[in-house]
Structure formats: structure tokens, C-alpha cells
Design a protein around this motif. Sequence first.
Motif, short mmCIF file in Angstrom:
data_model
loop_
_atom_site.label_atom_id
_atom_site.label_comp_id
_atom_site.label_asym_id
_atom_site.label_seq_id
_atom_site.Cartn_x
_atom_site.Cartn_y
_atom_site.Cartn_z
N GLU A 243 -80.32 11.61 -12.59
CA GLU A 243 -79.47 11.45 -11.42
C GLU A 243 -78.51 10.27 -11.60
O GLU A 243 -77.31 10.37 -11.27
N ALA A 244 -79.03 9.15 -12.14
CA ALA A 244 -78.17 7.98 -12.35
C ALA A 244 -77.11 8.26 -13.40
O ALA A 244 -75.96 7.82 -13.27
N ILE A 245 -77.47 9.00 -14.42
CA ILE A 245 -76.51 9.34 -15.48
C ILE A 245 -75.39 10.23 -14.94
O ILE A 245 -74.20 10.00 -15.21
N GLU A 246 -75.76 11.24 -14.14
CA GLU A 246 -74.74 12.13 -13.57
C GLU A 246 -73.82 11.38 -12.61
O GLU A 246 -72.60 11.60 -12.58
N LYS A 247 -74.37 10.47 -11.83
CA LYS A 247 -73.56 9.66 -10.92
C LYS A 247 -72.59 8.79 -11.70
O LYS A 247 -71.42 8.64 -11.32
N ALA A 248 -73.07 8.18 -12.80
CA ALA A 248 -72.21 7.33 -13.62
C ALA A 248 -71.08 8.15 -14.24
O ALA A 248 -69.93 7.69 -14.31
N ARG A 249 -71.37 9.35 -14.69
CA ARG A 249 -70.32 10.20 -15.28
C ARG A 249 -69.27 10.58 -14.25
O ARG A 249 -68.08 10.68 -14.56
N ALA A 250 -69.72 10.80 -13.00
CA ALA A 250 -68.77 11.12 -11.93
C ALA A 250 -67.83 9.94 -11.67
O ALA A 250 -66.62 10.13 -11.45
N ILE A 251 -68.38 8.72 -11.71
CA ILE A 251 -67.54 7.52 -11.51
C ILE A 251 -66.51 7.41 -12.63
O ILE A 251 -65.34 7.11 -12.39
N ILE A 252 -66.94 7.68 -13.86
CA ILE A 252 -66.02 7.59 -15.00
C ILE A 252 -64.94 8.67 -14.90
O ILE A 252 -63.76 8.40 -15.17
N ARG A 253 -65.32 9.88 -14.50
CA ARG A 253 -64.32 10.95 -14.34
C ARG A 253 -63.30 10.58 -13.27
O ARG A 253 -62.09 10.80 -13.45
N ASN B 193 -71.70 -7.64 -20.17
CA ASN B 193 -71.88 -8.31 -18.88
C ASN B 193 -71.11 -7.53 -17.81
O ASN B 193 -70.03 -7.96 -17.38
N PRO B 194 -71.62 -6.36 -17.40
CA PRO B 194 -70.89 -5.54 -16.43
C PRO B 194 -70.69 -6.29 -15.11
O PRO B 194 -71.61 -6.92 -14.59
N LYS B 195 -69.43 -6.20 -14.60
CA LYS B 195 -69.10 -6.94 -13.39
C LYS B 195 -68.73 -6.05 -12.22
O LYS B 195 -68.49 -6.54 -11.12
N ASN B 196 -68.63 -4.72 -12.49
CA ASN B 196 -68.28 -3.82 -11.41
C ASN B 196 -68.93 -2.46 -11.65
O ASN B 196 -69.61 -2.25 -12.65
N ALA B 197 -68.68 -1.55 -10.72
CA ALA B 197 -69.32 -0.24 -10.77
C ALA B 197 -68.91 0.56 -12.00
O ALA B 197 -69.72 1.30 -12.58
N ILE B 198 -67.66 0.42 -12.41
CA ILE B 198 -67.18 1.18 -13.57
C ILE B 198 -67.84 0.67 -14.84
O ILE B 198 -68.28 1.46 -15.68
N ASP B 199 -67.92 -0.67 -14.97
CA ASP B 199 -68.62 -1.24 -16.14
C ASP B 199 -70.07 -0.73 -16.19
O ASP B 199 -70.57 -0.32 -17.24
N ALA C 139 -71.27 1.94 -14.90
CA ALA C 139 -71.30 3.38 -15.20
C ALA C 139 -71.24 3.62 -16.69
O ALA C 139 -71.97 4.46 -17.23
N TYR C 140 -70.37 2.88 -17.39
CA TYR C 140 -70.28 3.04 -18.84
C TYR C 140 -71.56 2.60 -19.53
O TYR C 140 -72.00 3.20 -20.53
N VAL C 141 -72.20 1.55 -19.04
CA VAL C 141 -73.48 1.10 -19.60
C VAL C 141 -74.54 2.18 -19.41
O VAL C 141 -75.32 2.49 -20.33
N THR C 142 -74.57 2.77 -18.22
CA THR C 142 -75.54 3.82 -17.93
C THR C 142 -75.36 5.02 -18.85
O THR C 142 -76.34 5.56 -19.40
N VAL C 143 -74.10 5.45 -19.04
CA VAL C 143 -73.84 6.60 -19.90
C VAL C 143 -74.21 6.28 -21.35
O VAL C 143 -74.75 7.13 -22.08
N ARG C 144 -73.96 5.06 -21.78
CA ARG C 144 -74.33 4.67 -23.13
C ARG C 144 -75.85 4.73 -23.31
O ARG C 144 -76.35 5.18 -24.34
#
Length: 407
Positions: free
Chosen positions: A254-264, A279-285, A287-292
Amino acid sequence: MKNRFFLFCILFPCIITAQITIKGSVFESNLPLENVAVYLNNTMLGTTTNNAGEFTLTVTEGEYELIVSYLGFKKINYNLNTSNYQKPLRFNLVEEENVLNEITIKKTIYDETWKHNLASFKQEFIGLTNLAQECEILNPEVLHFEFDYQQNKFTAFARKPLKIKNKGLGYLITYELEDFTKINNYVSYLGYSRYENLKGGKRKKKRWKANREIAYKGSVVHFLKSLINDTFKEEGYIVNQFKRVLNTKRPSDEAIEKARAIIRFNRINNINIKRDLENPKNAIDSAYVTVRKSRLPKYEDYLYKSQLKKEDIISTKNNQYYLIFENNLSIVYSKEKEELRFLRRTLFSKRTQPLAQTSSFIPVKKNVIIDKRGILKEPLSAYYEGYWSYEKFANSLPLDYKPNSKL
């Protein structure tokens, strides 16, 4: 992700004691049918009916899955128990309505897509082993393929029995494909097979005999038979026990799919933000960490018991054998090394030198039963990973194969 592999449908014979002649006849609307295939599933024992619809089979005492098959009619699966056989069998075939449902009326287009699907089917069904290179489907045109992009589901159907020539093992195999499904990397197939020896001279027969011995040793049947006889250690098997748990370092689906939606959303709106993945500082950062991290394996295996004994694995009750171990088995066959093709089967293989063949035995239910011949009574009650999932149909032998037997 590791490939998973189910065994196809098999018979369950018992201890050999005597020869019995089985007689019967096949009819359709009280009219005898000629040339109906009658055989014991996954063996070399089979025949066809004569012009009076009659057949005769000589079998050893035991329980078998008798198949009565005729194109255009519903297949009959008859549980044959020789101890209860007293009179000739009689089968009445019923015409199949909408054989294979809509598949029979769909026109197969033999284009590049079909050729690509055929190659994928061969890889997952025939396999990639050395023996698979000598295994040929003689009538691939009977195959029809479907792909569901939403489920990532690949299915294959056969309008007629497949004719498979295994030049490595010396068999001509008639295989009636009942089901073939691949979802992601999860593969299962079921079918009914009849084996016949290919014709060949002394050199070919010598080679076939050697290849059959190699295919048998280290196989699932070899392991289970040696387990029943409590000779598996002497025959080269090392059995360990492991538990499979979710990898806590990998984010949830679920977290991975949510992160991919943010990136899209980020890409669609052309938001250009410099990412600091350390050092992620926002939701987009984030999201990329989660997908990685989604590239991490979903599960982790923990070995917790090694060098298992027979009593740790199997027990006997009412003349049947039950697998009693908890979780899963890791099975090492020390007398044969992996084929080089096994190491090269993926682009991400790192090893260059083969090791001992290692497989995982994963039950999908409790109280898995195996018969006295070392066969799973319910073929889909377990699946295999590792080397056993690599060795597919091209490495399969008929169940009446006997090591060191003459051709």
C-alpha cells in the motif's frame, strides 16, 4: 522474485505385487467408439479402443488414474483400484459443449505476438535446462494464448493434445493440457501425459538411459522415495528447515503504491524538485525513497534447524505417509551441481561457478500426503523454488520409470 512451480497431475500407484489385465469398452449413445485413447496418467501404459470400442491394459496391482480421452468429448478420469476390479469397465462419453469455452471459436493469429507468447510458454512449461534444448513441441499451432494486463496473467490453452518429442530422454509424449497459468512469476500447470519410447539404435539408447538417470537423481520423486526409505542422507540430500517472514525493511504494498502515485502526480505537473534521498525533506523525497526500497525482497528466510532426520519430516498413519514439518524445507542435493544455464537464467545472476543443487519445498496446506512410491497425492499441495522450479517438463520422467532399467 523467486519462481514458483507446481507439479502437473500425477497418478498414485501402490506397491507392485502382481500383473492384472484390465478390460473395458467405450461408447457414445450406446455406439462403440474406435481409436479412443485409454491410458494411465503420466506413464507408458496406454492403448486405444478397437472397432468394437474395446480395450485391454495389463497393469500391476495398485491405484491409478485412468484417462479416457477422445477429441470433442468430455474426458473421463477414473480412479482405478485393481483390488476392486471384478468385471469389464464400461465408459460412456458425452460430447463436449463449447470445448475450451470461447477459445475454440476464437481465431488464433500466428503473428509476432503469438510467436513471443509461444517462446514464453516454452520457457515456463518446457524449461531452460540442457534437456529442454532437445525438447520440441511438434504441433505448437494448437496453442492459443491470452494475456490479462490488469492482473499480469498469462494463460495458455490447447485445442488438441500436445505432441512433445524429448530427444534428450528418448520419449514421445502426448500431453493433454488442462491448465497453464502464470501470474507475475508464479507458474502452475496441470495436464495428463502418456509416454512412448522413441526409436533409436544402441548409441541413442545408451545416451537416453544415462540422461534418464541424471534426470531422476536429485528430482522430487527421488527425494521423496529416499525419504520414505530413510536413505536420503546416504543418497546425497541435506535437509534444513526455514521460516519465511515479511521483510520489515521493505515498505508495504500500500505504501509503495501511494508513493508511485505521488511520483506520477509530480511528473504530470512537471514539478521539478531536487531530491535528497539520503535526507528526505518532503513527501516527494520520501516517495522516491519508498519506491527505491520496494526493490528489496518481500520476504526473508530464516534457517532455524539443520540436518533434519526422517522423523522430523514424515510420519506414517493408516498405511499413508504424512509430511509433518512446520514451515518449509531447504533441500540440498550434494551429488550434482547446478547447470550453467541455471546461473544464466536471469540478467542479475552474480555467481559464475555452480554449487550443489538447492531447492525449497513450500507446503500450501497441512498434512500433505505422499504415497509409497514417493508421489504427492495432491500435486498442488506444495510448490517448489530454486532448482526444482528450474527443472520443468523437459526433465520429467514417467512414473513407471525405474532406475537402471533397460530401454
